[in-house]
Design a protein around this motif. Structure first.
Motif, PDB file in Angstrom:
ATOM      1  N   THR A 185       0.840  -1.192   0.000  1.00 11.60           N
ATOM      2  CA  THR A 185       0.000   0.000   0.000  1.00 11.60           C
ATOM      3  C   THR A 185       0.879   1.248   0.000  1.00 11.60           C
ATOM      4  OG1 THR A 185      -0.051   0.169   2.406  1.00 11.60           O
ATOM      5  CG2 THR A 185      -1.716  -1.253   1.357  1.00 11.60           C
ATOM      6  N   MET A 186       0.249   2.383  -0.266  1.00 14.81           N
ATOM      7  CA  MET A 186       0.979   3.653  -0.251  1.00 14.81           C
ATOM      8  C   MET A 186       1.578   3.905   1.132  1.00 14.81           C
ATOM      9  SD  MET A 186       2.040   6.245  -1.914  1.00 14.81           S
ATOM     10  CE  MET A 186       1.058   6.153  -3.414  1.00 14.81           C
ATOM     11  N   LEU A 206       5.559   4.408   1.943  1.00 14.33           N
ATOM     12  CA  LEU A 206       6.059   5.587   2.654  1.00 14.33           C
ATOM     13  C   LEU A 206       6.845   5.183   3.892  1.00 14.33           C
ATOM     14  CD1 LEU A 206       2.964   7.977   2.387  1.00 14.33           C
ATOM     15  CD2 LEU A 206       5.163   8.217   1.230  1.00 14.33           C
ATOM     16  N   ASP A 207       6.369   4.134   4.579  1.00 16.96           N
ATOM     17  CA  ASP A 207       7.082   3.643   5.762  1.00 16.96           C
ATOM     18  C   ASP A 207       8.465   3.124   5.374  1.00 16.96           C
ATOM     19  OD1 ASP A 207       7.126   2.842   8.630  1.00 16.96           O
ATOM     20  OD2 ASP A 207       7.217   0.821   7.759  1.00 16.96           O
ATOM     21  N   ARG A 208       8.539   2.401   4.244  1.00 15.78           N
ATOM     22  CA  ARG A 208       9.828   1.909   3.776  1.00 15.78           C
ATOM     23  C   ARG A 208      10.770   3.068   3.457  1.00 15.78           C
ATOM     24  NH1 ARG A 208       8.373  -2.898  -0.572  1.00 15.78           N
ATOM     25  NH2 ARG A 208       7.098  -4.213   0.823  1.00 15.78           N
ATOM     26  N   ILE A 209      10.240   4.067   2.797  1.00 13.94           N
ATOM     27  CA  ILE A 209      11.067   5.230   2.429  1.00 13.94           C
ATOM     28  C   ILE A 209      11.608   5.921   3.672  1.00 13.94           C
ATOM     29  CG2 ILE A 209      10.981   7.539   1.416  1.00 13.94           C
ATOM     30  CD1 ILE A 209       9.016   6.404  -0.657  1.00 13.94           C
ATOM     31  N   GLU A 210      10.748   6.096   4.671  1.00 17.21           N
ATOM     32  CA  GLU A 210      11.186   6.740   5.910  1.00 17.21           C
ATOM     33  C   GLU A 210      12.295   5.936   6.593  1.00 17.21           C
ATOM     34  OE1 GLU A 210       7.749   7.303   8.314  1.00 17.21           O
ATOM     35  OE2 GLU A 210       6.929   8.924   7.066  1.00 17.21           O
ATOM     36  N   LYS A 211      12.136   4.602   6.587  1.00 20.01           N
ATOM     37  CA  LYS A 211      13.157   3.756   7.209  1.00 20.01           C
ATOM     38  C   LYS A 211      14.471   3.817   6.437  1.00 20.01           C
ATOM     39  CE  LYS A 211      10.009   0.517   9.473  1.00 20.01           C
ATOM     40  NZ  LYS A 211       9.445  -0.867   9.499  1.00 20.01           N
ATOM     41  N   LEU A 212      14.388   3.841   5.115  1.00 23.68           N
ATOM     42  CA  LEU A 212      15.597   3.947   4.297  1.00 23.68           C
ATOM     43  C   LEU A 212      16.281   5.294   4.501  1.00 23.68           C
ATOM     44  CD1 LEU A 212      14.393   2.287   0.955  1.00 23.68           C
ATOM     45  CD2 LEU A 212      16.169   1.426   2.499  1.00 23.68           C
ATOM     46  N   GLU A 213      15.486   6.349   4.598  1.00 25.41           N
ATOM     47  CA  GLU A 213      16.059   7.674   4.847  1.00 25.41           C
ATOM     48  C   GLU A 213      16.764   7.717   6.197  1.00 25.41           C
ATOM     49  OE1 GLU A 213      12.732  10.265   4.396  1.00 25.41           O
ATOM     50  OE2 GLU A 213      13.119  10.639   2.258  1.00 25.41           O
ATOM     51  N   ALA A 214      16.151   7.075   7.196  1.00 35.08           N
ATOM     52  CA  ALA A 214      16.768   7.049   8.531  1.00 35.08           C
ATOM     53  C   ALA A 214      18.081   6.272   8.499  1.00 35.08           C
ATOM     54  CB  ALA A 214      15.801   6.423   9.539  1.00 35.08           C
TER      55      ALA A 214
END
Length: 201
Positions: free
Chosen positions: A6-7, A11-19
């Motif tokens: 899901t979107m 977004l959760d994956r992106i936030e974790k990758l950014e962190a």
């Protein structure tokens, strides 16, 4: 067929990758910061070494007391011997254990420094110390919040540590610390264990 994320999941994956990317970048910057300190000290570049400290950063070396604030760190460093012909002042920064809180902009690190200090026609010594340091992100850049060097041994190069060691110099001529030492100790042949900032890694 596997369901598409899901979107919200994306977004959760992106936030974790950014962190994770930020954590990796912070790790690299803190490593470079401490290594740069060692290189500047090697060559007696006291102003450049002092510039690596936070404005309210502290320095404590060999039980000589605590110097508070970048200006006082600079003053202390300028009381050390100048780098010139016939001088060896190597301070290698080794074996880091880092714990970084990227979100808070703070970090702690434990390091080992191996020292070769000598002056042609004068003393020549080996030394080794443990650094227990703290770091802070200040104006977007990592800086040393506190540098605490606990000397484990200091000895004449031609006698070696098996014959004992050189007693620690407890004061700096013409300069008084802002605070007393964090704790009292003596280096080799006395046994000293620098306090750890961590219980486990």
């Amino acid at each position: 067929m596997a369901s598409q994320p899901t979107m919200g999941e994306l977004l959760d994956r992106i936030e974790k990758l950014e962190a994770r990317a930020l954590a990796a970048e912070d790790y690299r910057e803190v490593m470079n910061l401490q290594a740069a300190y060692g290189y500047y000290v090697d060559k007696g570049m006291w102003d450049k070494a002092a510039d690596l400290f936070a404005q309210d950063g502290t320095l404590e070396i060999a039980g000589r007391g605590v110097y508070v604030g970048q200006d006082r760190v600079r003053e202390y460093l300028h009381h050390l011997p100048p780098y010139q012909d016939g001088t060896i002042y190597n301070h290698m920064q080794l074996q880091p254990v880092l714990h970084i809180d990227s979100e808070a902009g703070t970090a702690k690190g434990r390091w080992r420094t191996l020292m070769m200090v000598g002056f042609r026609g004068g003393e020549g010594r080996w030394g080794e110390a443990t650094y227990e340091n703290a770091y802070v992100r200040e104006d977007g850049r990592w800086r040393i919040a506190s540098l605490h060097g606990i000397i484990n041994f200091y000895c004449e190069y031609d006698e070696g540590w098996h014959r004992g060691g050189v007693a620690l110099l407890r004061s700096t001529d013409g300069l008084q610390p802002d605070l007393p030492p964090s704790f009292e100790y003596e280096a080799h042949p006395k046994a000293v264990i620098a306090p750890f900032h961590y219980d486990e890694v």
